[in-house]
Design an enzyme around this catalytic site. Structure first.
Site, short mmCIF file in Angstrom:
data_model
loop_
_atom_site.label_atom_id
_atom_site.label_comp_id
_atom_site.label_asym_id
_atom_site.label_seq_id
_atom_site.Cartn_x
_atom_site.Cartn_y
_atom_site.Cartn_z
N SER A 57 0.87 -1.17 0.00
CA SER A 57 0.00 0.00 0.00
C SER A 57 0.91 1.22 0.00
O SER A 57 2.11 1.11 0.26
CB SER A 57 -0.84 -0.02 1.28
OG SER A 57 -1.44 1.24 1.52
N TYR B 64 -1.96 -1.40 10.42
CA TYR B 64 -1.98 -1.59 8.96
C TYR B 64 -0.65 -1.10 8.35
O TYR B 64 -0.04 -1.78 7.53
CB TYR B 64 -3.16 -0.82 8.38
CG TYR B 64 -3.39 -0.99 6.89
CD1 TYR B 64 -4.04 -2.12 6.39
CD2 TYR B 64 -2.99 -0.02 5.98
CE1 TYR B 64 -4.28 -2.27 5.03
CE2 TYR B 64 -3.22 -0.17 4.61
CZ TYR B 64 -3.86 -1.29 4.14
OH TYR B 64 -4.09 -1.44 2.79
N1 LIG Z 1 -8.84 -0.49 -1.29
C1 LIG Z 1 -7.81 0.29 -1.03
O1 LIG Z 1 -7.93 1.50 -0.94
C2 LIG Z 1 -6.43 -0.31 -0.87
C3 LIG Z 1 -5.33 0.54 -0.92
C4 LIG Z 1 -4.04 0.01 -0.80
C5 LIG Z 1 -3.88 -1.34 -0.61
N2 LIG Z 1 -4.98 -2.16 -0.55
C6 LIG Z 1 -4.75 -3.60 -0.35
O2 LIG Z 1 -5.28 -4.30 -1.46
C7 LIG Z 1 -5.61 -5.64 -1.06
C8 LIG Z 1 -7.00 -6.00 -1.58
O3 LIG Z 1 -7.97 -5.17 -0.94
P1 LIG Z 1 -9.36 -4.74 -1.60
O4 LIG Z 1 -9.33 -3.27 -1.78
O5 LIG Z 1 -9.62 -5.58 -2.79
O6 LIG Z 1 -10.38 -5.05 -0.38
P2 LIG Z 1 -11.48 -6.20 -0.16
O7 LIG Z 1 -11.83 -6.22 1.28
O8 LIG Z 1 -12.61 -6.02 -1.10
O9 LIG Z 1 -10.73 -7.54 -0.57
C9 LIG Z 1 -9.86 -8.22 0.30
C10 LIG Z 1 -10.13 -9.70 0.16
O10 LIG Z 1 -9.22 -10.41 1.02
C11 LIG Z 1 -9.96 -11.39 1.72
N3 LIG Z 1 -9.33 -11.70 3.00
C12 LIG Z 1 -9.27 -10.89 4.09
N4 LIG Z 1 -8.70 -11.54 5.11
C13 LIG Z 1 -8.40 -12.79 4.66
C14 LIG Z 1 -7.80 -13.91 5.26
N5 LIG Z 1 -7.43 -13.91 6.54
N6 LIG Z 1 -7.60 -15.02 4.50
C15 LIG Z 1 -8.00 -15.05 3.20
N7 LIG Z 1 -8.60 -14.01 2.60
C16 LIG Z 1 -8.78 -12.89 3.32
C17 LIG Z 1 -11.33 -10.77 1.92
O11 LIG Z 1 -12.30 -11.78 2.20
C18 LIG Z 1 -11.56 -10.06 0.59
O12 LIG Z 1 -12.16 -10.89 -0.37
C19 LIG Z 1 -5.46 -5.68 0.45
O13 LIG Z 1 -4.21 -6.27 0.76
C20 LIG Z 1 -5.45 -4.21 0.82
O14 LIG Z 1 -4.78 -3.97 2.03
C21 LIG Z 1 -6.24 -1.67 -0.68
#
Ligand SMILES: NC(=O)c1ccc[n+]([C@@H]2O[C@H](COP(=O)([O-])OP(=O)(O)OC[C@H]3O[C@@H](n4cnc5c(N)ncnc54)[C@H](O)[C@@H]3O)[C@@H](O)[C@H]2O)c1
Ligand SMILES: NC(=O)c1ccc[n+]([C@@H]2O[C@H](COP(=O)([O-])OP(=O)(O)OC[C@H]3O[C@@H](n4cnc5c(N)ncnc54)[C@H](O)[C@@H]3O)[C@@H](O)[C@H]2O)c1
Lengths: 278, 278
Positions: free
Chosen positions: A157, A170
């Site tokens: 991130s 985080y």
């Molecule tokens: N959305 C943002 O603004 C953003 C920004 C920077 C980084 N990220 C990172 O991107 C990645 C994806 O996030 P997203 O935005 O798609 O959110 P999201 O919550 O829609 O997707 C995350 C997925 O990971 C799964 N997950 C969570 N904990 C888990 C576990 N213990 N075991 C297996 N699966 C698990 C969830 O069920 C979900 O399907 C994450 O690592 C997040 O930290 C997101």
């Protein structure tokens, strides 16, 4: 034209929805088969947005199959290394090989540092840091055994590069992911395994599109909304956009895992609309 | 399938040979027309033969063979007026400007206390001031483009870390990063993205010459050959390669300039076989 990852197999965590689903579809469009895992269940200390469901994961399966690619999907928690090993072993047994690993699963929660419970800290580190290492640990033997090298991309991130208030667990976990990436890049280069990380700014998913996140930027507003939050998000980026789309992260990952990036390893790649350069 | 740069116009400096020619050809393959400039002459302090007018003519031939248009001029990137008129002329003929590759550069080595004023001035003049002049000539054209644009500055691993015996090169290549970061901020409101590339050693005449071989084989001096030096180059990288190919830099450049990277700005992208993560 043959796809940019034609004939390859990709292991993707957090594949039920949002970015993880987008990665699965983007790689499938370019010819890869998919091994998908997701927990599809609530996480105790994560309350500000709804968890992914079994139906979400089933929808990812449906969409990948609609592209005429194969997918082996397993409900597994990245914290459970035995379940992760079983999921990837089974996927490789069915699909025949492993080339690409995406450590994408993660959770997010906002909490002033001194209000964070021990349990919330532990859960975050367990999922967003240890879970990423578990993902690599169960996949690396398959990459090595394949003898063709491989490519790992870990989703960090902008909070993996810069400190951000109210997200100490985080931010610590996402910085830790960079340490995992850099170490693995060194330790497994001898097997032609490349390891990089991507660093998104806000991505348009439920992780940030929820009332608590919107409200963080406008603490006195009784009715925070996506529309009201947009200009505040935009002010954090250099480019005039409030957030990016999951496909933008998928396109960066596709480049990194393709042969076009055959000599790129050990790199922290922001896809952040200039968030970290401002 | 339509190319990633279909209908775009690319301005490339140092396009006569090496990486610059590869960039021109690769971008043309993806559908771009090209405005090419090169000095096509020797600079006194450069210890290897620089490009010739025939080299630039060969780039023209190769781009035209792909059915793309190219406007090529012999210009020194240190010459603001010459650069501006070459670019303005190209833009007038090709109908606009979308992407810029500031690639022209030179290399020489000397122990720090032996660096002459001429070596320093030539290096800073070409590798830093030349990039400034290239960008300044291009910005008005990019601002006039309602879709914005993308600029990529070719730095080096030596733009991120220090290496001995090339203080002038390291200073210039670090300076390029400062330019990139400033421009990324300043131009973001115009949807102009600015990034830098950081290659490890690339298999071009810049390093495939007796002066460089001798650096890696002081025991053999300038009688050292490519084969003698290869092992030395290899130790600088983490992946098991002595150098990368021009096409690897071109592939990263095309990705950065394409809509696949529409929210990537302010980024230093190494293409370095793990040189920097080592
Ligand atoms: N959305 C943002 O603004 C953003 C920004 C920077 C980084 N990220 C990172 O991107 C990645 C994806 O996030 P997203 O935005 O798609 O959110 P999201 O919550 O829609 O997707 C995350 C997925 O990971 C799964 N997950 C969570 N904990 C888990 C576990 N213990 N075991 C297996 N699966 C698990 C969830 O069920 C979900 O399907 C994450 O690592 C997040 O930290 C997101
Ligand atoms: N080859 C490497 O190992 C390596 C590694 C990292 C970075 N780089 C950088 O990549 C870029 C391209 O280098 P290359 O490897 O293709 O070498 P090259 O010598 O083959 O190409 C450089 C081109 O730039 C042109 N040029 C030099 N000075 C100029 C000037 N004043 N005005 C206009 N044109 C000029 C040359 O004539 C030549 O055609 C350079 O900026 C270089 O510093 C090279």
């Amino acid at each position: 034209m043959a796809g940019r990852v034609a004939g390859k197999v990709a292991f993707i965590t957090g594949a039920a929805r949002s970015q993880g689903r987008s990665h699965a579809l983007r790689l499938a469009q370019e010819g890869a088969d998919i091994i998908a895992v997701d927990v599809c269940a609530p996480i105790g200390s994560i309350g500000m947005y709804p968890p992914a469901t079994d139906e979400d994961l089933a929808e990812t399966v449906r969409q990948v199959e609609a592209l005429d690619r194969r997918i082996v999907a397993t409900k597994a928690d990245v914290r459970d290394s035995a379940a992760m090993k079983a999921a990837v072993d089974d996927g490789v047994a069915q699909l025949g090989r492993l080339d690409i690993v995406l450590g994408n699963a993660g959770v997010f929660e906002i909490q002033p540092a001194l209000e964070l419970t021990d349990e919330a800290w532990r859960e975050m580190i367990d999922i967003n840091l240890t879970g990423v290492w578990n993902t690599c640990k169960v996949a690396l033997p398959h990459l090595i055994e394949g003898g063709r090298g491989g490519s790992i991309v870990l989703t960090s991130s902008t909070a993996g590069l810069k400190g951000t208030p109210n997200t100490i667990h985080y931010t610590a976990a996402k910085h830790g992911v960079v340490g995992v990436m850099r170490t693995l890049a060194n330790e497994f280069a001898q097997h032609s395994i490349r390891v990089n990380s991507v660093h998104p700014t806000g991505v348009d998913t439920v992780m940030i599109q929820n009332e608590k996140t919107w409200g963080l930027f406008a603490p006195d507003d009784p009715a925070p909304s996506r529309e009201k939050a947009a200009p505040v998000f935009q002010a954090t980026n250099a480019l005039p956009v409030p957030w990016v789309e999951p496909v933008d992260i998928s396109n960066a990952i596709l480049f990194l895992v393709s042969d076009e990036a055959r000599y790129i390893t050990g790199v922290t790649l922001p896809v952040d609309a200039g968030y970290t350069v401002t | 399938m339509t190319g990633l740069l279909e209908g775009k116009v690319a301005f490339i400096t140092g396009a006569a040979r090496g990486q610059g020619r590869s960039h021109a050809v690769r971008m043309a393959e993806e559908g771009a027309d090209v405005i090419a400039v090169d000095l096509c002459a020797q600079i006194g302090t450069v210890p290897y033969g620089m490009a010739t007018p025939e080299d630039l003519a060969e780039t023209v031939r190769q781009v035209e063979a792909l059915d793309r248009r190219i406007v090529a001029s012999t210009v020194d990137v240190r010459d603001s007026a010459g650069l501006q008129s070459a670019l303005d002329d190209g833009v007038a003929q090709l109908g606009g400007l979308d992407v810029v590759s500031a690639n022209a550069g030179v290399f020489s080595t000397a122990r720090f206390e032996d660096l002459t004023d001429d070596q320093w001035d030539d290096m800073i003049g070409v590798n830093l001031t030349g990039v400034f002049r290239t960008a300044r000539a291009a910005v008005p054209h990019l601002k006039a483009n309602p879709d914005g644009g993308a600029m990529v500055l070719t730095s080096s691993t030596a733009g991120v870390k220090g290496i001995p015996n090339a203080a002038h090169y390291v200073a210039a290549k670090h300076g390029v990063v400062g330019l990139m970061k400033t421009l990324a901020n300043e131009l973001a409101p115009h949807r102009i993205r600015v990034n830098s590339l950081h290659p490890t050693t690339v298999d071009t005449d810049m390093i495939q010459n007796p002066a460089m071989y001798g650096l890696f084989r002081p025991d053999l001096g300038t009688s050292a050959t490519r084969e003698d030096a290869e092992a030395g180059f290899r130790t600088t990288n983490k992946l098991d390669v002595p150098w990368v190919e021009s096409i690897d830099i071109s592939n990263a450049l095309v990705w950065l300039c394409s809509d696949l990277a529409r929210y990537v700005t302010g980024v230093q992208l190494p293409v370095d076989a793990g040189n920097l993560v080592k």
